[in-house]
Design an enzyme around this catalytic site. Structure first.
Site, PDB file in Angstrom:
ATOM      1  N   ARG A   1       9.357   1.767  -2.424  1.00 10.21           N
ATOM      2  CA  ARG A   1       9.083   0.525  -2.681  1.00 10.21           C
ATOM      3  C   ARG A   1      10.450  -0.499  -2.362  1.00 10.21           C
ATOM      4  O   ARG A   1      10.544  -1.298  -1.890  1.00 10.21           O
ATOM      5  CB  ARG A   1       8.571   0.359  -3.995  1.00 10.21           C
ATOM      6  CG  ARG A   1       7.927  -0.987  -4.461  1.00 10.21           C
ATOM      7  CD  ARG A   1       6.912  -0.956  -5.428  1.00 10.21           C
ATOM      8  NE  ARG A   1       5.745  -0.084  -5.017  1.00 10.21           N
ATOM      9  CZ  ARG A   1       5.676   0.757  -5.556  1.00 10.21           C
ATOM     10  NH1 ARG A   1       6.294   1.660  -6.536  1.00 10.21           N
ATOM     11  NH2 ARG A   1       4.505   1.724  -5.184  1.00 10.21           N
TER      12      ARG A   1
ATOM     13  N   GLY B   1       1.466   6.520 -11.730  1.00 13.09           N
ATOM     14  CA  GLY B   1       0.791   7.763 -10.752  1.00 13.09           C
ATOM     15  C   GLY B   1       1.642   9.089 -10.574  1.00 13.09           C
ATOM     16  O   GLY B   1       1.551   9.592 -11.764  1.00 13.09           O
ATOM     17  N   TYR B   2       2.240   9.349  -9.738  1.00 18.44           N
ATOM     18  CA  TYR B   2       2.709  10.701  -9.191  1.00 18.44           C
ATOM     19  C   TYR B   2       4.130  10.638  -9.827  1.00 18.44           C
ATOM     20  O   TYR B   2       4.704  11.794  -9.550  1.00 18.44           O
ATOM     21  CB  TYR B   2       2.471  11.216  -7.911  1.00 18.44           C
ATOM     22  CG  TYR B   2       1.133  11.104  -7.621  1.00 18.44           C
ATOM     23  CD1 TYR B   2       0.546  12.349  -7.339  1.00 18.44           C
ATOM     24  CD2 TYR B   2       0.506   9.838  -7.228  1.00 18.44           C
ATOM     25  CE1 TYR B   2      -0.901  12.382  -7.060  1.00 18.44           C
ATOM     26  CE2 TYR B   2      -0.599   9.996  -6.740  1.00 18.44           C
ATOM     27  CZ  TYR B   2      -1.590  11.141  -6.725  1.00 18.44           C
ATOM     28  OH  TYR B   2      -2.912  11.259  -6.497  1.00 18.44           O
TER      29      TYR B   2
ATOM     30  N   ASP C   1       0.824  -1.141   0.007  1.00 13.37           N
ATOM     31  CA  ASP C   1       0.087   0.174  -0.082  1.00 13.37           C
ATOM     32  C   ASP C   1       0.885   1.253  -0.109  1.00 13.37           C
ATOM     33  O   ASP C   1       1.896   1.420   0.679  1.00 13.37           O
ATOM     34  CB  ASP C   1      -0.956  -0.069   1.398  1.00 13.37           C
ATOM     35  CG  ASP C   1      -1.963   0.952   1.043  1.00 13.37           C
ATOM     36  OD1 ASP C   1      -2.869   0.714  -0.152  1.00 13.37           O
ATOM     37  OD2 ASP C   1      -2.141   1.881   1.553  1.00 13.37           O
ATOM     38  N   SER C   2       0.609   2.147  -1.113  1.00 13.16           N
ATOM     39  CA  SER C   2       1.521   3.409  -1.049  1.00 13.16           C
ATOM     40  C   SER C   2       0.830   4.541  -1.487  1.00 13.16           C
ATOM     41  O   SER C   2      -0.293   4.231  -1.666  1.00 13.16           O
ATOM     42  CB  SER C   2       2.629   2.899  -2.232  1.00 13.16           C
ATOM     43  OG  SER C   2       2.171   2.497  -3.099  1.00 13.16           O
TER      44      SER C   2
HETATM   45  P1  IMP Z   1      -2.528   1.883  -3.691  1.00 11.37           P
HETATM   46  O1  IMP Z   1      -1.277   1.620  -2.903  1.00 11.37           O
HETATM   47  O2  IMP Z   1      -3.133   0.708  -4.509  1.00 11.37           O
HETATM   48  O3  IMP Z   1      -3.777   2.194  -2.894  1.00 11.37           O
HETATM   49  O4  IMP Z   1      -2.404   3.032  -4.551  1.00 11.37           O
HETATM   50  C1  IMP Z   1      -1.234   3.784  -4.540  1.00 11.37           C
HETATM   51  C2  IMP Z   1      -1.225   4.940  -5.453  1.00 11.37           C
HETATM   52  O5  IMP Z   1      -0.118   5.744  -4.789  1.00 11.37           O
HETATM   53  C3  IMP Z   1      -0.797   4.610  -6.851  1.00 11.37           C
HETATM   54  O6  IMP Z   1      -2.042   4.526  -7.550  1.00 11.37           O
HETATM   55  C4  IMP Z   1      -0.004   5.840  -7.285  1.00 11.37           C
HETATM   56  O7  IMP Z   1      -0.909   7.005  -7.643  1.00 11.37           O
HETATM   57  C5  IMP Z   1       0.521   6.305  -5.970  1.00 11.37           C
HETATM   58  N1  IMP Z   1       1.874   5.715  -5.794  1.00 11.37           N
HETATM   59  C6  IMP Z   1       2.421   4.826  -5.126  1.00 11.37           C
HETATM   60  N2  IMP Z   1       3.741   4.415  -5.248  1.00 11.37           N
HETATM   61  C7  IMP Z   1       4.065   5.203  -6.307  1.00 11.37           C
HETATM   62  C8  IMP Z   1       5.178   5.656  -7.355  1.00 11.37           C
HETATM   63  O8  IMP Z   1       6.223   4.811  -6.812  1.00 11.37           O
HETATM   64  N3  IMP Z   1       5.234   6.303  -8.130  1.00 11.37           N
HETATM   65  C9  IMP Z   1       4.109   7.021  -8.427  1.00 11.37           C
HETATM   66  N4  IMP Z   1       2.790   7.044  -7.984  1.00 11.37           N
HETATM   67  C10 IMP Z   1       2.715   6.013  -6.585  1.00 11.37           C
END
Ligand code: IMP
Length: 191
Positions: A177, A149-150, A72-73
């Site tokens: 990560r 993502g970002y 989760d990130s």
């Molecule tokens: P989740 O962990 O599936 O809730 O989604 C994490 C969201 O955080 C992703 O969809 C991205 O928008 C953003 N995110 C998490 N890690 C990264 C990364 O390494 N690079 C860019 N965006 C990230």
């Protein structure tokens, strides 16, 4: 040496699977994912990365019945009270909203950090948590085509390029990560 040779990764995010699979190559651990084993989308009802990673890994372990990790990130922007945080994936407008909210604010106030929590269930279903953070700044404009993502708006401290302008190997030198995964690898290799 790690005693496990296969891990289920409880995610549907192909970019996360690709990053983790690449990081695990030197350890000869194969990643199975929702591409191999059906895994239901987990409702992310938690308010912390730790809670959501745990919810995902429980579902993943039930679906795969094998050693499982979940990630989760998200990104936390300091001047926005750590928004979007755990809501990064569901944040309306994604990085454009962050850029609009920050506007032309000076670099000194553009501090942000990515967080990744990896949850791991061992073969008995016990959960272990590993957290990694990557600190940097939000760029003024999006730059680069890589990553997800970002990535186009995040410049890690000590670098001039955004993550989207880096190869996977370059990004992993500072990435949240990779840091979480390194802690996880230390754990399973010393288990
Ligand atoms: P989740 O962990 O599936 O809730 O989604 C994490 C969201 O955080 C992703 O969809 C991205 O928008 C953003 N995110 C998490 N890690 C990264 C990364 O390494 N690079 C860019 N965006 C990230």
């Amino acid at each position: 040496m790690a005693k496990i040779t296969e891990l289920f990764m409880a995610t549907h995010n192909q970019s996360k699977i690709a990053e983790i699979a690449e990081m695990l190559k030197p350890y000869a651990i194969a990643i199975k994912s929702s591409n191999d084993i059906p895994y239901p989308e987990t409702d992310e009802t938690g308010t912390t990365f730790e809670e959501n990673a745990s919810l995902k890994v429980i579902d993943g372990f039930k679906a795969s019945n094998m050693p499982t990790i979940a990630d989760d990130s998200g990104i936390c922007v300091k001047t926005l009270n750590d928004e979007p945080g755990v809501y990064s994936a569901r944040y309306k407008g994604g990085y454009n909203t962050v850029l609009n909210k920050l506007g032309n604010i000076a670099n000194a106030n553009r501090d942000a950090y990515f967080v990744c929590v990896i949850a791991y269930t061992d073969k008995n279903g016990k959960i272990h948590l590993f957290r990694g953070e990557s600190h940097g700044k939000i760029a003024k404009t999006p730059q680069g085509e890589g990553g997800f993502g970002y990535d186009p708006v995040f410049i890690p401290n000590g670098e001039t390029k955004t993550y989207a302008n880096m190869t996977k190997a370059e990004k992993s030198q500072t990435s949240h990560r990779k840091k979480a995964l390194a802690k996880f690898m230390d754990f399973i290799t010393s288990e």
